[in-house]
Every structure is written in C-alpha cells, then in structure tokens.
Design a protein around this motif. Structure first.
Motif, PDB file in Angstrom:
ATOM      1  N   CYS A  66     137.007  57.389  44.739  1.00 34.30           N
ATOM      2  CA  CYS A  66     136.780  58.486  43.773  1.00 34.30           C
ATOM      3  C   CYS A  66     137.020  59.839  44.438  1.00 34.30           C
ATOM      4  O   CYS A  66     137.625  60.733  43.844  1.00 34.30           O
ATOM      5  CB  CYS A  66     135.344  58.454  43.260  1.00 34.30           C
ATOM      6  SG  CYS A  66     135.011  57.029  42.285  1.00 34.30           S
TER       7      CYS A  66
ATOM      8  N   SER B 206     139.865  62.349  43.233  1.00 35.92           N
ATOM      9  CA  SER B 206     139.438  63.662  42.722  1.00 35.92           C
ATOM     10  C   SER B 206     140.053  64.787  43.559  1.00 35.92           C
ATOM     11  O   SER B 206     140.473  65.809  43.025  1.00 35.92           O
ATOM     12  CB  SER B 206     137.914  63.774  42.766  1.00 35.92           C
ATOM     13  OG  SER B 206     137.343  62.640  42.189  1.00 35.92           O
TER      14      SER B 206
ATOM     15  N   SER C 286     143.667  65.245  42.654  1.00 33.56           N
ATOM     16  CA  SER C 286     144.054  65.453  41.254  1.00 33.56           C
ATOM     17  C   SER C 286     143.320  66.613  40.593  1.00 33.56           C
ATOM     18  O   SER C 286     143.486  66.818  39.395  1.00 33.56           O
ATOM     19  CB  SER C 286     143.799  64.169  40.451  1.00 33.56           C
ATOM     20  OG  SER C 286     142.420  63.903  40.398  1.00 33.56           O
ATOM     21  N   SER C 287     142.514  67.337  41.365  1.00 33.79           N
ATOM     22  CA  SER C 287     141.742  68.394  40.713  1.00 33.79           C
ATOM     23  C   SER C 287     142.349  69.781  40.932  1.00 33.79           C
ATOM     24  O   SER C 287     141.789  70.772  40.454  1.00 33.79           O
ATOM     25  CB  SER C 287     140.292  68.375  41.210  1.00 33.79           C
ATOM     26  OG  SER C 287     140.261  68.515  42.601  1.00 33.79           O
TER      27      SER C 287
ATOM     28  N   LEU D 262     136.577  70.928  38.013  1.00 34.42           N
ATOM     29  CA  LEU D 262     137.386  69.757  37.649  1.00 34.42           C
ATOM     30  C   LEU D 262     137.204  68.650  38.669  1.00 34.42           C
ATOM     31  O   LEU D 262     137.178  67.466  38.324  1.00 34.42           O
ATOM     32  CB  LEU D 262     138.865  70.157  37.555  1.00 34.42           C
ATOM     33  CG  LEU D 262     139.828  69.054  37.105  1.00 34.42           C
ATOM     34  CD1 LEU D 262     139.419  68.488  35.757  1.00 34.42           C
ATOM     35  CD2 LEU D 262     141.252  69.568  37.045  1.00 34.42           C
TER      36      LEU D 262
ATOM     37  N   TRP E 197     133.935  66.913  37.848  1.00 33.19           N
ATOM     38  CA  TRP E 197     134.091  66.129  36.615  1.00 33.19           C
ATOM     39  C   TRP E 197     134.951  64.895  36.861  1.00 33.19           C
ATOM     40  O   TRP E 197     134.621  63.785  36.433  1.00 33.19           O
ATOM     41  CB  TRP E 197     134.717  67.014  35.526  1.00 33.19           C
ATOM     42  CG  TRP E 197     134.878  66.269  34.233  1.00 33.19           C
ATOM     43  CD1 TRP E 197     136.019  65.768  33.710  1.00 33.19           C
ATOM     44  CD2 TRP E 197     133.828  65.911  33.328  1.00 33.19           C
ATOM     45  NE1 TRP E 197     135.773  65.127  32.529  1.00 33.19           N
ATOM     46  CE2 TRP E 197     134.427  65.196  32.269  1.00 33.19           C
ATOM     47  CE3 TRP E 197     132.447  66.121  33.318  1.00 33.19           C
ATOM     48  CZ2 TRP E 197     133.686  64.700  31.205  1.00 33.19           C
ATOM     49  CZ3 TRP E 197     131.721  65.616  32.247  1.00 33.19           C
ATOM     50  CH2 TRP E 197     132.332  64.922  31.209  1.00 33.19           C
ATOM     51  N   ARG E 198     136.055  65.097  37.581  1.00 34.17           N
ATOM     52  CA  ARG E 198     136.940  63.980  37.880  1.00 34.17           C
ATOM     53  C   ARG E 198     136.217  62.936  38.720  1.00 34.17           C
ATOM     54  O   ARG E 198     136.337  61.737  38.483  1.00 34.17           O
ATOM     55  CB  ARG E 198     138.171  64.537  38.619  1.00 34.17           C
ATOM     56  CG  ARG E 198     139.325  63.622  38.851  1.00 34.17           C
ATOM     57  CD  ARG E 198     139.849  62.917  37.655  1.00 34.17           C
ATOM     58  NE  ARG E 198     140.352  63.721  36.561  1.00 34.17           N
ATOM     59  CZ  ARG E 198     141.522  64.326  36.515  1.00 34.17           C
ATOM     60  NH1 ARG E 198     142.325  64.270  37.532  1.00 34.17           N
ATOM     61  NH2 ARG E 198     141.919  64.983  35.452  1.00 34.17           N
TER      62      ARG E 198
ATOM     63  N   THR F 174     133.663  60.985  36.458  1.00 37.70           N
ATOM     64  CA  THR F 174     134.276  60.107  35.453  1.00 37.70           C
ATOM     65  C   THR F 174     135.054  58.958  36.101  1.00 37.70           C
ATOM     66  O   THR F 174     134.993  57.827  35.624  1.00 37.70           O
ATOM     67  CB  THR F 174     135.208  60.909  34.523  1.00 37.70           C
ATOM     68  OG1 THR F 174     136.107  61.688  35.320  1.00 37.70           O
ATOM     69  CG2 THR F 174     134.416  61.832  33.622  1.00 37.70           C
ATOM     70  N   VAL F 175     135.735  59.268  37.185  1.00 35.78           N
ATOM     71  CA  VAL F 175     136.463  58.191  37.877  1.00 35.78           C
ATOM     72  C   VAL F 175     135.471  57.206  38.472  1.00 35.78           C
ATOM     73  O   VAL F 175     135.680  55.984  38.447  1.00 35.78           O
ATOM     74  CB  VAL F 175     137.405  58.766  38.969  1.00 35.78           C
ATOM     75  CG1 VAL F 175     138.001  57.660  39.830  1.00 35.78           C
ATOM     76  CG2 VAL F 175     138.526  59.561  38.336  1.00 35.78           C
TER      77      VAL F 175
ATOM     78  N   ILE G 227     137.948  60.907  31.420  1.00 36.84           N
ATOM     79  CA  ILE G 227     138.801  61.211  32.584  1.00 36.84           C
ATOM     80  C   ILE G 227     139.850  62.252  32.197  1.00 36.84           C
ATOM     81  O   ILE G 227     140.081  63.221  32.905  1.00 36.84           O
ATOM     82  CB  ILE G 227     139.483  59.926  33.108  1.00 36.84           C
ATOM     83  CG1 ILE G 227     138.419  58.939  33.575  1.00 36.84           C
ATOM     84  CG2 ILE G 227     140.444  60.242  34.250  1.00 36.84           C
ATOM     85  CD1 ILE G 227     138.953  57.597  34.004  1.00 36.84           C
TER      86      ILE G 227
ATOM     87  N   GLY H 160     138.602  66.187  31.165  1.00 41.91           N
ATOM     88  CA  GLY H 160     138.471  67.287  32.110  1.00 41.91           C
ATOM     89  C   GLY H 160     139.654  68.231  32.085  1.00 41.91           C
ATOM     90  O   GLY H 160     139.579  69.363  32.575  1.00 41.91           O
TER      91      GLY H 160
END
Lengths: 583, 242
Positions: A109, A113, A116-117, A123, A126-127, A130-131, A230, A233
C-alpha cells in the motif's frame, strides 16, 4: 544498526526516498499540477470504475469456480509448535496469522500510494487507506475461500455437495447476468467510428448501464462500491463526508471477511505445517542439485588442473553454480547462422536479441549471484584460502559478468541470425535495421549489424563487470543488507533494503558509465562539429572501445578497493555471529 | 609450528580473547578446552585468518599471519565446527578445487587416495546435500589434508560422527601430527582431548586458565587427586564444580 555504516546507509536511503516522495510536494502547487493531470482523465472515471468493477467481478466469479484453495495460514513451523499447545483461543491464533500477513500488504500500500499520489499528502493518505482496504479484503477473501473449500472436505459428502452446488448456481447466475450485461456494453462499441472514446465512455457510464441493463448495473454495484473509493480520491473538490461514506462499504466488508476467517472451524493445522515445510524446502538451495544427472555431474565449464593461478579455481567453482555446461558449447552456440526465416520470426528474434543485449549486462549483478553473495555464507572456508584479497575479489566478480556476457552474446547471436535471414534474397530486409541507415553510412545492413555487435559486446562485458563489481562491493560493505545465498525472499524488510541498495547501485552504475559517455560525446563533437568529418560505420567499434576503456579502469580500481575491503574484513559479528558467554 | 603471542580480539566492545598466548611445536597436538563463550572458536578463527585479531601476533610455520598471510595460509588447514561445503560441487569437485587453490601437483592422485581413506569413493559424484553429517565432516577433513598442511586446526571435529568415524578421526589427527604437523583440537569432548592431545590449554573468558600436560595441570591445582581426569581438572580450573 550498531554500526555507523548502516546508519549512514539508512539515512542516505531515506533521504533518497524522501526526496522522491517530497519532490512533487516541493513544487509551487502540487495539488494544482496534479489537478491539471487529473482533469484530463476525470471524465473517464465513471468508465474506469465500471471497467474495474467488471474485471473484479469476473475475477471473483472465476476464482470461485476454481476447485482448489489454500487451507493454510501464514505461520511458520516454530510458531505452530509454540502456539498450538499454548492456551490461546483458536480465533486469536487465526487472527494473529491474519495480522502477521499485514506487513506485506502495508508495504505494498505504501509503495502504491507513494508512486500514485503525485506528492499530494491528502491523496497519499486517501490512496493508502483505500488500497489497504482493497488488498486486505482480497487477501481475506482468498484465505476465507481456501478455508471454506477445506471445510467441505471435512463435512459429510451430501452436505458438502449441496454447499458446492449452491455456490456453483450462484456463480452461474452471476455469469448469465454478466454475459447479457457485457453484450449490452459491447453492442454500442460495434458502431465505433469517428469518436470512439466518447462512445466507450457512454457505453460504460452508470446511467447508460442502468437504462440498458438494470440487472447488470445492480450486479456491478457491490464491486463498484469497492473500487469506487480508490478512484474517488482523484475527483477534485469532492466533499470529505462523501468520501468517508464511500469508504464505509469496503470497511464493512473487511470486518465481515475478518470474522468469516477467524471463526472458521476448518482444521488448518496440518495444511499450515505442510506449507511452512514447503516454504523451508524452497529455501534449501541445495535441494535442486540432487536432481542433476550423473553424467552432468562430471561436466565443468573447463578442465581445472592442479597447477596454475589459484583464483582460476574460484572462477571455475562459481561458473559451475550458474551452469555445468562447457564454455565451448556456449560459445559455439552463438556462432550460428540461418537463412530463409519468416519475417515474423526475424522480428521476434530481433526484439528478443535487442532486449537481451540491452538488459542482460545491467542485470548481471542482480540476476546471477554466483559470487561473494553466495560465498560469504562459507566465509570460514574461503577466508583461509591462500589468495590475495584483490585476486579473490576479482575472481568473484568475473563469473557473474562472464555468464551475463555469454547470455548477451547469445542475444547478439540471435540478432546476427535475424540479420542474415533478413538480408537473404526474398526477405524485405526492413525488419532489423532501416535500410536507409546502412546506406547512409555506406555499408550493407549485415555489415552494419556486425559492426554494431562488435561495438556493443565489449561494452556489454564491461557494464556486466561493473554491475557485478558493485554488487560484490555492496556485499562487503553492507553484508547485513544483502540477501546471501541463491534464494531471495520477498519480505517487506528485504524488499525495502533491496530498493535502497538497488537505487544506490543504479546511481553508481550511472556514474561509472559517465566518463565513457563524456569521451564519446567529446569525440563526436570534435569530429562532426569542429573537424566536420563525416561519421562512418567503421568507427563504431572504436567508439565502443572508447567507452569500454574508462569502464575497465573503473572496474579495475573498484576490484582493488574490493580486495582491500576483503583483506580488512572482520566478519565476527555480521557474518559469523560471534558467540558471547552467558553472563 | 604455531606461535600465538598476546592475542586480543575485541568486537562490539566485548573482549572475546584477552591476551592469550600459546605455542604448539611440530608433531605436537594441543587440546583447547573451555566453557561456551570462552573464546576458543574466536582464537581458532584468528589463527586461521578468518577474522583479524585486534592485537597480538600469530605465526604459522614460521610465517607471520599479518605480514605474510599467503605463505602462512598455504601451510595451514582449518576444519570448522560445521562442515561448510559448496552445495553445487560434488565431493570430487571439492578436492579438485582445493588442489588448485593450494597448488597440489599430485592433486588428482592424492584426491583419490583421500577419498579412499575417507571411504567416500562411492560418493565421489555426490553433492553435499546427499551426504550424511559424518560424510560431510570426512570430506572437509580430506580437503584440509589434501595439501599436506604443516598446521592443522580442528574445531569440534567429532560432532555428529558415529563411533567408527570418531575412531578414524582420532587416528587421522594422530597420523597428521606424526607426519610432522602441529595440531590444535578444540572440543567439549574432554575424553577425546585427554586421549589424543599431548598438551591441554584451558581457557575461560578469553584468557588462559591453565596449560600443560595433564600431569603438569594436576600439579597446578590444589586438592586434586593424582589420577584426576581432564573432566575433573576442567571443572576445578573453570570453577564449574562449585
């Protein structure tokens, strides 16, 4: 972390990672920059959600059709022997096993994150959450399914059959709805013409699905709710309450799945023990040698006589760890030519050869571990050998570099075969090299290919040697961070350490290649811009050697340094686990 | 000949060996005994050149291990407590490797002789994972003896051996010493030490407690019977009998 060198390494690694993660945050307005990027895809989000929900549903239904599953928990043999007789409630034991597997999930995770944030902290959080919910749910679902399948074996056959039949019927219903729903999505796509993207967005939009296939839309709702957070966000200015509400469903599923798993009555003990034994057997690197046939046991890369340079013995030994094949065969295999191959095969060979030639030397140090990383496990043997440090170090570096070079030469051989085939009468000859390029340099395609290989192969050997040298230096400098032996485990700690060392190696490799690059650049500048002499194909090998010479010097210096490190190495604490008396 | 003077080994602030000195003449067998963590293995590892000493001097067959490491190692053989072999090499490969490392000109012939002596002829093409603990130990000893070392160092040589293999190992140790080598045997098996060794060195907490022949040690300890065995002497010397 008792030794300062590990602290320094950790700080450097953390600084690197932090820079990577923080760099986007240091920009003037990362949120705005990300917003611009997101704006381009935000209109695709509903379609992406539908596609992801559909893919998840298909995967889950197929998963349940598969009749096999793991009834084991992630406990090792020691934990089983300690915990099973202990006064611990069964559900607590299972819960422990479930939590134990969380390290890998959390690390995954974190990495997802981080990458990808886009450096936006909100973000990222949140990522991550959720992941985490998604991966945990996936993990628990798999575990629960495996235990459920194992439970069927323990039930009376009639009851087990009824349960299995119920699940099959449910899956069949899902697939009936899926097929009809997919048909309703695909039909409008058949008219894809000028604005295909708009058609695809429209077909996958929730509104269209509800209108055209309401049952299909309903079927996708649970998985859509799962993947929705996912993607959620990414929606700019989405209200926080709405976001939190969207996370309620996955969270509820995580809780329910956790209860499903920890309340399982399946007898997991034997399966878990068996699994831990299998895991341990996988780690037994020696086991694979038992399968070697008798004739092959007498083969060696070359004949090792009793007299000569002792370091040759180490090269001989380490080459055998990679292959018990005589080098003559390997070299002969490279020099093979063929004619009349179909173009599709020439294309495949070209791609495979190019990739092999490019990637193999860079991977030399990573892929082949027939060097100190294996030998340090037997340090109490090799330290007693009567060899100078630098000779021993060099003999450790040569085998992985040699094997990588041979593989790269094999890839070059593929290119050569493809080249010969591509230039035979009847072949178009356009697969391998653009004909214009060879013509502009005043040589044939095949000549250009041969010159290219003559340029690249020494360079490949030098890069492979540098890669192997750096890996071996790392093993001497930070032995606790290097996974010794042939087997590499995938634990979060090892992955993290591997990333740190991998990043360091990449930098070192780039620095090592820099002098050669600068020399070539200077040469070409002087030739083309200052002297205004034309570039000719025959100078390619010379350019290659210009890059090789500084690399060779760097490798030589590094092996000397490695020798000094070896001579001064004190493996007491890190490699030998020196014993202390009981106080 | 082995000569160790004022050997000190410190790691992580802990003095594993603290000023130890010993000397083993040609043809002599020294037994090194001591409780767990006494510094025996650390001493042997320093002697074999595996770990560098913090201070002190080690001379092997007349060569200083620090200033002439290659010459010293050329004359030394070390048998560690665990038989560490290379997983991907057969028994014969091991001997071929060691023959080249030490430049044994009659390597192939000597390898066959040693395989025969170790009763490993049928296992010459076996990998270590196919050998029993005792067979592995015998192979390690064969590798060690291949270059006819002037100094042989054995750390717990009898661990995992069956009675017959133990008897052969004792004979090998005696024969090697009789052939002119200086031998050090470290072991917790005090009967072995008593049976095989000419002299004994008892160490505790990295320092020498007592040294000499059994008779000399008996004389150094008060209240000890004239026929006291090594176990009794060891307990007295290390204070383990209290």
């Amino acid at each position: 972390m008792k030794q300062p060198k590990y602290l320094v390494g950790t700080l450097a690694g953390v600084a690197w990672m932090a820079m990577f993660a923080l760099r986007p945050m240091l920009r003037a307005n990362p949120t705005a920059e990300l917003g611009e990027q997101i704006a381009n895809i935000v209109e695709w989000l509903p379609a992406l959600e539908t596609a992801a929900a559909l893919a998840l549903l298909v995967a889950l239904s197929l998963w349940w059709l598969w009749p096999f599953g793991k009834a084991s928990l992630e406990l090792n043999e020691t934990e089983l022997h300690l915990l099973l007789p202990a006064p611990v409630r069964r559900r607590h034991l299972i819960q422990y096993a479930v939590l134990r597997s969380q390290w890998g999930v959390l690390f995954g995770c974190f990495m997802i994150s981080l990458f990808s944030s886009g450096g936006v902290p909100g973000l990222f959080v949140w990522r991550f959450v959720t992941v985490w919910m998604f991966l945990t749910l996936w993990h628990l679902h798999g575990r629960g399914r495996g235990l459920w399948l194992a439970r069927l074996q323990e039930l009376p056959p009639a009851l087990a059959w009824r349960r299995r039949a119920t699940v099959m019927a449910l899956v069949a219903c899902v697939w009936v709805l899926l097929v009809s729903g997919i048909a309703s999505v695909v039909t409008p796509l058949s008219g894809l013409s000028t604005d295909g993207a708009a058609t695809l967005q429209g077909a996958l939009s929730l509104e269209r699905l509800r209108a055209d296939a309401p049952l299909f839309a309903l079927l996708l709702t649970p998985t859509r709710w799962l993947v929705g957070p996912i993607f959620g966000g990414l929606v700019p200015n989405a209200p926080l309450v709405g976001r939190l509400a969207s996370a309620a469903w996955p969270l509820l599923l995580v809780i329910v799945h956790n209860e499903w798993v920890v309340r399982s009555q399946t007898r997991f003990e034997e399966a878990t023990l068996e699994r831990s034994r299998r895991q341990a057997a996988k780690g037994d690197a020696a086991a694979r040698f038992r399968k070697v046939r008798r004739r092959r046991r007498q083969q060696a890369p070359f004949t090792l006589g009793p007299v000569g340079r002792p370091e040759t013995a180490i090269v001989w030994k380490n080459l055998m760890l990679a292959h018990r094949t005589h080098l003559g065969f390997a070299i002969a295999a490279v020099v093979v030519a063929s004619t009349g191959l179909p173009e599709w095969l020439i294309a495949i060979m070209t791609v495979a050869g190019t990739v092999g030639l490019g990637v193999t030397p860079l991977m030399a140090g990573h892929q082949w571990r027939n060097d100190l990383r294996t030998d340090l496990l037997r340090i109490d043997v090799i330290r007693t050998w009567p060899i100078d440090g630098w000779r021993l170090f060099t003999s450790q570096v040569v085998p992985p570099a040699m094997v990588a070079t041979l593989y790269a030469a094999g890839a070059g051989g593929l290119l050569l075969i493809a080249g010969i085939a591509a230039t035979t009468p009847g072949a178009s000859g356009t697969v391998l090299l653009p004909p214009d390029l060879a013509a502009s340099l005043g040589v044939s395609q095949l000549t250009l290919l041969l010159l290219g290989l003559a340029t690249l192969l020494p360079l490949v050997a030098a890069v492979a040697a540098l890669s192997a040298t750096l890996q071996n230096l790392l093993a001497l400098l930070w032995p606790s961070w290097i996974q010794l032996g042939q087997r590499r485990t995938g634990s979060a700690a090892h992955i993290g350490q591997g990333m740190l060392t991998g990043l360091g190696l990449l930098v070192a490799l780039a620095v090592g290649l820099l002098p050669g690059g600068l020399l070539i650049g200077t040469w070409l500048f002087l030739q083309l811009r200052v002297a205004e002499l034309p570039f000719i194909a025959w100078q390619l090998p010379l350019l290659g050697m210009t890059a090789v010479i500084p690399l060779a010097v760097i490798v030589w210096l590094l092996t000397r340094f490695g020798g000094v490190l070896w001579d001064q190495l004190d493996p007491s604490a890190e490699l030998l686990g020196a014993e202390r008396p009981a106080s | 000949m082995i000569d160790i003077t004022q050997l000190v080994k410190v790691y992580d602030g802990f003095r594993a060996v603290d000023g130890l000195s010993l000397r083993v003449e040609t043809g002599q067998i020294l037994g090194l005994v001591g409780p767990n963590g006494a510094g025996k293995t650390t001493t042997l590892r320093c002697l074999a050149g595996i770990i560098p000493p913090t201070s002190g001097h080690i001379t092997i067959a007349g060569f200083d291990l620090h200033t002439h490491p290659i010459e010293a190692r050329q004359r030394l053989a070390f048998v560690p407590d665990e038989p560490h072999l290379f997983d991907h090499l057969t028994a014969l490969d091991h001997l071929t490797l060691f023959a080249r490392l030490y430049g044994v000109t009659d390597g192939p012939t000597r390898a066959e002789t040693l395989l025969e002596e170790a009763e490993l002829v049928d296992q010459r093409l076996s990998f270590p994972s196919e050998l029993s603990r005792g067979m592995k130990q015998k192979l390690v000893v064969a590798c060690a003896l291949l270059h006819r070392p002037e100094v042989l160092v054995l750390d717990e040589p009898l661990t995992g051996l069956d009675p017959a293999a133990m008897r052969r190992m004792k004979r090998t140790v005696r024969d090697t010493a009789a052939a002119g080598a200086s031998v050090i045997v470290s072991s917790h098996m005090l009967q072995l030490v008593e049976e095989v060794c000419d002299r004994v060195l008892i160490v505790n907490r990295g320092t020498q407690v007592l040294a000499g022949t059994l008779d000399e040690i008996r004389l150094q300890l008060p209240d000890v019977d004239a026929d006291a065995d090594l176990e009794t002497l060891f307990m007295k010397a290390t204070g383990a009998d209290t």
